[in-house]
Scaffold this active site. Structure first.
Site, PDB file in Angstrom:
ATOM      1  N   LYS A  49     -10.285  -0.590  10.697  1.00  0.00           N
ATOM      2  CA  LYS A  49     -10.462  -1.770   9.846  1.00  0.00           C
ATOM      3  C   LYS A  49     -10.813  -2.998  10.680  1.00  0.00           C
ATOM      4  O   LYS A  49     -11.061  -4.070  10.141  1.00  0.00           O
ATOM      5  CB  LYS A  49      -9.200  -2.033   9.022  1.00  0.00           C
ATOM      6  CG  LYS A  49      -8.906  -0.913   8.010  1.00  0.00           C
ATOM      7  CD  LYS A  49      -7.783  -1.306   7.109  1.00  0.00           C
ATOM      8  CE  LYS A  49      -7.139  -0.118   6.416  1.00  0.00           C
ATOM      9  NZ  LYS A  49      -7.903   0.370   5.265  1.00  0.00           N
TER      10      LYS A  49
ATOM     11  N   GLN B 159      -4.588  -5.258   7.093  1.00  0.00           N
ATOM     12  CA  GLN B 159      -5.666  -6.128   6.602  1.00  0.00           C
ATOM     13  C   GLN B 159      -5.723  -7.467   7.326  1.00  0.00           C
ATOM     14  O   GLN B 159      -6.598  -8.283   7.017  1.00  0.00           O
ATOM     15  CB  GLN B 159      -5.514  -6.374   5.086  1.00  0.00           C
ATOM     16  CG  GLN B 159      -5.618  -5.129   4.233  1.00  0.00           C
ATOM     17  CD  GLN B 159      -7.014  -4.481   4.281  1.00  0.00           C
ATOM     18  OE1 GLN B 159      -7.986  -5.088   4.708  1.00  0.00           O
ATOM     19  NE2 GLN B 159      -7.093  -3.243   3.833  1.00  0.00           N
TER      20      GLN B 159
ATOM     21  N   ASP C 175       3.051  -4.643   8.016  1.00  0.00           N
ATOM     22  CA  ASP C 175       1.824  -3.863   7.841  1.00  0.00           C
ATOM     23  C   ASP C 175       0.656  -4.837   8.003  1.00  0.00           C
ATOM     24  O   ASP C 175       0.342  -5.611   7.095  1.00  0.00           O
ATOM     25  CB  ASP C 175       1.843  -3.228   6.448  1.00  0.00           C
ATOM     26  CG  ASP C 175       0.527  -2.528   6.115  1.00  0.00           C
ATOM     27  OD1 ASP C 175      -0.443  -2.686   6.871  1.00  0.00           O
ATOM     28  OD2 ASP C 175       0.476  -1.844   5.072  1.00  0.00           O
TER      29      ASP C 175
ATOM     30  N   CYS D 238      -4.659   2.425  -3.646  1.00  0.00           N
ATOM     31  CA  CYS D 238      -3.392   2.907  -3.065  1.00  0.00           C
ATOM     32  C   CYS D 238      -2.262   1.918  -3.303  1.00  0.00           C
ATOM     33  O   CYS D 238      -1.361   1.753  -2.446  1.00  0.00           O
ATOM     34  CB  CYS D 238      -3.528   3.209  -1.572  1.00  0.00           C
ATOM     35  SG  CYS D 238      -4.566   4.615  -1.245  1.00  0.00           S
TER      36      CYS D 238
ATOM     37  N   HIS E 129       0.872  -1.181   0.000  1.00  0.00           N
ATOM     38  CA  HIS E 129       0.000   0.000   0.000  1.00  0.00           C
ATOM     39  C   HIS E 129       0.911   1.233   0.000  1.00  0.00           C
ATOM     40  O   HIS E 129       2.021   1.184   0.550  1.00  0.00           O
ATOM     41  CB  HIS E 129      -0.833  -0.052   1.287  1.00  0.00           C
ATOM     42  CG  HIS E 129      -1.903   0.978   1.410  1.00  0.00           C
ATOM     43  ND1 HIS E 129      -1.651   2.275   1.776  1.00  0.00           N
ATOM     44  CD2 HIS E 129      -3.239   0.897   1.238  1.00  0.00           C
ATOM     45  CE1 HIS E 129      -2.792   2.954   1.830  1.00  0.00           C
ATOM     46  NE2 HIS E 129      -3.769   2.132   1.511  1.00  0.00           N
TER      47      HIS E 129
HETATM   48  C1  LIG Z   1      -2.445  -2.821   3.568  1.00  0.00           C
HETATM   49  C2  LIG Z   1      -2.733  -1.433   4.029  1.00  0.00           C
HETATM   50  N1  LIG Z   1      -1.756  -0.698   4.570  1.00  0.00           N
HETATM   51  C3  LIG Z   1      -1.967   0.546   5.012  1.00  0.00           C
HETATM   52  C4  LIG Z   1      -3.204   1.132   4.919  1.00  0.00           C
HETATM   53  C5  LIG Z   1      -3.385   2.521   5.435  1.00  0.00           C
HETATM   54  O1  LIG Z   1      -4.254   2.513   6.533  1.00  0.00           O
HETATM   55  P1  LIG Z   1      -4.719   3.869   7.215  1.00  0.00           P
HETATM   56  O2  LIG Z   1      -5.269   4.715   6.099  1.00  0.00           O
HETATM   57  O3  LIG Z   1      -5.775   3.438   8.180  1.00  0.00           O
HETATM   58  O4  LIG Z   1      -3.543   4.484   7.857  1.00  0.00           O
HETATM   59  C6  LIG Z   1      -4.252   0.425   4.339  1.00  0.00           C
HETATM   60  C7  LIG Z   1      -5.569   1.045   4.152  1.00  0.00           C
HETATM   61  O5  LIG Z   1      -6.332   0.680   3.299  1.00  0.00           O
HETATM   62  C8  LIG Z   1      -4.011  -0.898   3.882  1.00  0.00           C
HETATM   63  O6  LIG Z   1      -4.971  -1.627   3.328  1.00  0.00           O
END
Ligand SMILES: Cc1ncc(COP(=O)(O)O)c(C=O)c1O
Length: 402
Positions: A222, A199, A196, A360, A119
């Site tokens: 999430k 998900q 990370d 993203c 992401h």
């Molecule tokens: C895999 C992953 N990393 C990072 C993020 C970023 O999360 P946040 O916008 O809650 O900081 C997301 C959000 O969709 C994501 O799916």
């Protein structure tokens, strides 16, 4: 399967208000159960006070509530309470590690290794740090199956690598990465690992001791909690090396005009009045998750997405991106000849919420040679009927478009 999605779904007020809603955008944000909403409302109604500085009862109680959520994080993710700093979410957590750990350690010629399925939140901060220090951002390729190319990973990992940062579950492809294997190989060369878990936290049993990662980040929104709050896990070995990169009140030991000293992790990273209600709400979300059997709820999501993958294949004229052997409840697809945004709009007319775009993960889509996909992502409140409605509506769309 003993997982009862309908009784779980009944705990989410949004589906009482919109009984026909098929919500397939949980990878963007999950819906919230009544228990979490009540805790947030009760906090602001009856318990609100600033923390850490008050001696009066309300402030002491708010402080206790805020602090005890670390225990809940520890229980949920098999770690210690003081391994978790609160932050605004995955994005901020990664930035805290980049600015507070990586930048002071990174030198010209060093490398940071990430996968091609990251992401933007787990790409741009590392990229910016590398740019600043004359280091190289090295990318582990992803195979057409949507899986990490392990051979390439081993070739790219070296003594020059100063950090391996990887996503646990791809928010675009649904791939579950072999985190333990990659972490072990990185550690063999003394390379720290950031996970990370945006998900995966709340979707499957996440055992941080077992995975052995050094840093992990996720967002409460999430996992059935409020927006604007999340946590950064830091293993014991790195706590002293992770410096504060956000400065202000609340995080200090002593301040003079000449210098400042900071509290130890985690409080040293939590400058300013934090999102107290958010933390308390995240605690309620963790309580809610504790009522689930995550093996069962994950099996439920997995079964739904398997059903969808099979039915999309059977429908024809639909390309599914990736077919990894290990996957979670996320699938990206393309309907022949129809732009993903038109697909999402058509589905929206039928009360089906999916996401269309690059999710993203622009560089990943560039490698897949598509500008956008349509993505359906599942959670515990989805049912087989949701899959049937999605597939039937896609069938209508194909007939309409022909
Ligand atoms: C895999 C992953 N990393 C990072 C993020 C970023 O999360 P946040 O916008 O809650 O900081 C997301 C959000 O969709 C994501 O799916």
């Amino acid at each position: 399967m003993s997982f009862d999605a309908l009784s779980v779904k009944a705990q989410f007020p949004i589906f009482h208000r919109y009984p026909d809603l098929v919500y397939l955008d949980s990878a963007a944000t999950s819906q919230k159960p009544a228990s979490v909403i009540k805790v947030l409302s009760d906090f602001y109604s009856f318990e609100n006070a600033n923390i850490h500085r008050g001696v009066y009862d309300l402030s002491a109680k708010a402080t206790d509530k805020y602090e005890e959520v670390r225990e809940k994080l520890a229980a949920a993710f098999n770690a210690n309470a003081n391994d978790f700093a609160y932050c605004s979410g995955t994005t901020e957590g990664i930035n805290l590690v980049v600015n507070g750990y990586l930048l002071p350690h990174l030198e010209k010629g060093d490398e940071v290794l990430i996968t091609a399925m990251e992401h933007h939140a787990n790409l741009i901060p590392w990229q910016q740090a590398c740019e600043k220090k004359g280091a190289k951002l090295s990318i582990i390729p992803v195979k057409p199956s949507g899986e990490i190319d392990m051979e390439a990973f081993e070739n790219k990992l070296s003594k020059k690598t100063k950090m391996l940062a990887m996503v646990h579950i791809s928010n675009t492809l649904g791939t579950i990465n072999p985190v333990k294997i990659l972490t072990q190989k990185a550690h063999d060369l003394g390379v720290p690992v950031l996970l990370d878990a945006a998900q995966s936290a709340g979707h499957l049993p996440l055992d941080l001791q077992d995975l052995q990662v050094d840093f992990a980040v996720f967002s409460a929104h999430k996992l059935f909690g409020p927006t604007g709050i999340g946590a950064l896990y830091c293993s014991e070995n790195f706590k002293d090396q992770l410096k504060a990169s956000k400065f202000g009140g609340g995080s200090i030991k002593e301040v003079s005009f000449e210098k400042t000293s900071w509290m130890a992790f985690p409080h040293g990273l939590e400058a300013g009045t934090p999102h107290i209600a958010g933390v308390v709400g995240m605690g309620a979300a963790l309580d809610f998750i504790a009522t689930l059997d995550l093996e069962e709820s994950f099996a439920h999501e997995h079964a739904l997405v398997t059903q969808l993958r099979q039915e999309l294949d059977a429908l024809g004229g639909i390309k599914i991106f990736g077919n990894p052997s290990e996957y979670a409840g996320i699938v990206s697809f393309e309907v022949d000849g129809v732009h993903p945004h038109d697909v999402a709009s058509f589905l929206s007319e039928a009360d089906i919420a999916v996401r269309a775009g690059h999710h993203c993960t622009q560089p990943l889509l560039e490698r897949m040679q598509v500008p956008a996909t349509t993505r359906a992502s599942f959670s515990i409140y989805n049912t087989e009927k949701d899959v049937e409605r999605l597939v039937a509506t896609l069938k209508d769309l194909k007939e309409f478009w022909e």
